[in-house]
Every structure is written in C-alpha cells, then in structure tokens.
Design a protein around this motif. Structure first.
Motif, mmCIF file in Angstrom:
data_model
loop_
_atom_site.group_PDB
_atom_site.id
_atom_site.type_symbol
_atom_site.label_atom_id
_atom_site.label_comp_id
_atom_site.label_asym_id
_atom_site.label_seq_id
_atom_site.Cartn_x
_atom_site.Cartn_y
_atom_site.Cartn_z
ATOM 1 N N ASP A 44 0.831 -1.204 0.000
ATOM 2 C CA ASP A 44 0.000 0.000 0.000
ATOM 3 C C ASP A 44 0.866 1.254 0.000
ATOM 4 O O ASP A 44 1.486 1.603 0.998
ATOM 5 C CB ASP A 44 -0.930 -0.001 1.211
ATOM 6 N N LYS A 88 -8.382 -12.270 -3.119
ATOM 7 C CA LYS A 88 -8.166 -11.056 -2.335
ATOM 8 C C LYS A 88 -6.950 -10.288 -2.846
ATOM 9 O O LYS A 88 -7.003 -9.062 -3.006
ATOM 10 C CB LYS A 88 -7.985 -11.424 -0.856
ATOM 11 N N ASN A 89 -5.853 -10.984 -3.145
ATOM 12 C CA ASN A 89 -4.673 -10.311 -3.708
ATOM 13 C C ASN A 89 -5.018 -9.597 -5.004
ATOM 14 O O ASN A 89 -4.600 -8.459 -5.234
ATOM 15 C CB ASN A 89 -3.546 -11.308 -3.984
ATOM 16 N N ASP A 92 -7.220 -6.508 -4.283
ATOM 17 C CA ASP A 92 -6.428 -5.459 -3.641
ATOM 18 C C ASP A 92 -5.556 -4.700 -4.631
ATOM 19 O O ASP A 92 -5.356 -3.493 -4.504
ATOM 20 C CB ASP A 92 -5.522 -6.055 -2.556
ATOM 21 N N SER A 95 -6.236 -1.166 -6.306
ATOM 22 C CA SER A 95 -5.924 0.131 -5.681
ATOM 23 C C SER A 95 -4.799 0.829 -6.431
ATOM 24 O O SER A 95 -4.834 2.042 -6.629
ATOM 25 C CB SER A 95 -5.516 -0.067 -4.218
#
Length: 127
Positions: A44, A88-89, A92, A95
């Motif tokens: 992130d 999920k990866n 994600d 983003s």
C-alpha cells in the motif's frame, strides 16, 4: 456480450469450478485461473509521494481481461468466512491499477461500466 470468469480457487475442478461450469453450460466465456498467475500482494503506497511502484507480475493479464470483457464472474470458495487469498490479492491490486498511468482513464471507465457476478461456494453436493 464478452464474459470472463476469474477462478480464485487453488484447486482445479473443485466445488466452485463445478458450480460455475454448470451455471455457464452452453454460454461462451473465457476462464482465468488465479492459481496459474503470479499476482503479488499489494504494497500500500497510496499515501507515498511517488505513489505505487511498478510490480513485475501477471496482473496486466487481469487488467486486460477487464478492458475486454462486459461481464466478469468472480468465482471463489469460501475460506474462513471470506474469499480465497488469490482472489483477495487480485482485488487489492486494483488500488494501484486505477492510479497507474499505463492504464489511464480506460480502466476506470471500464470498471464503472462493468457488470459483475460473485459466486461464493462453501460446500456443495452436485447430483
């Protein structure tokens, strides 16, 4: 209509794939297996001055799928009350992708128009 299924299971021909294949019988669609791709977990960097660093993996295949499909089916087994780790990866990583200059506004526009179906399977018995 261009339809794509993204399988998040790490097991081929498991309950999730069997259910979706039955659901999609006779309907032309492209299948992507996340277990066949190298998609790195997100780091992130939304708040970093330089933004997200480029990642050398297979995520571009997912972006290309979103740019060329009208409907995406997210198919994942239910693991510990949530989607699979590979799914999920992949999610994600969007983003960073929506901020990536390589994809520009085209990806954002595609995501806004995209139709989706989510298939989540705990355990089933097909007869």
């Amino acid at each position: 209509m261009r339809i794509a299924t993204i399988y998040g299971s790490t097991r081929r021909m498991g309950n999730t794939e069997l259910l979706v294949e039955r659901m999609m019988k006779g309907i032309d669609h492209r299948s992507i297996y996340l277990s066949d791709l190298n998609i790195r977990p997100i780091i992130d960097q939304r708040h970093d001055e330089g933004g997200f660093d480029p990642v050398n993996d297979d995520f571009k295949e997912i972006v290309d799928l979103f740019l060329t499909s009208d409907l995406i089916i997210f198919a994942t087994p239910l693991y510990w009350y949530g989607m699979s780790g590979p799914m999920k990866n992949m999610i994600d990583r969007f983003s960073g992708a929506v901020r990536d200059e390589r994809y520009g506004e085209e990806l954002k526009t595609s995501l806004q128009k995209m139709e989706t179906i989510v298939v989540t399977v705990g355990e089933i018995t097909l007869g």
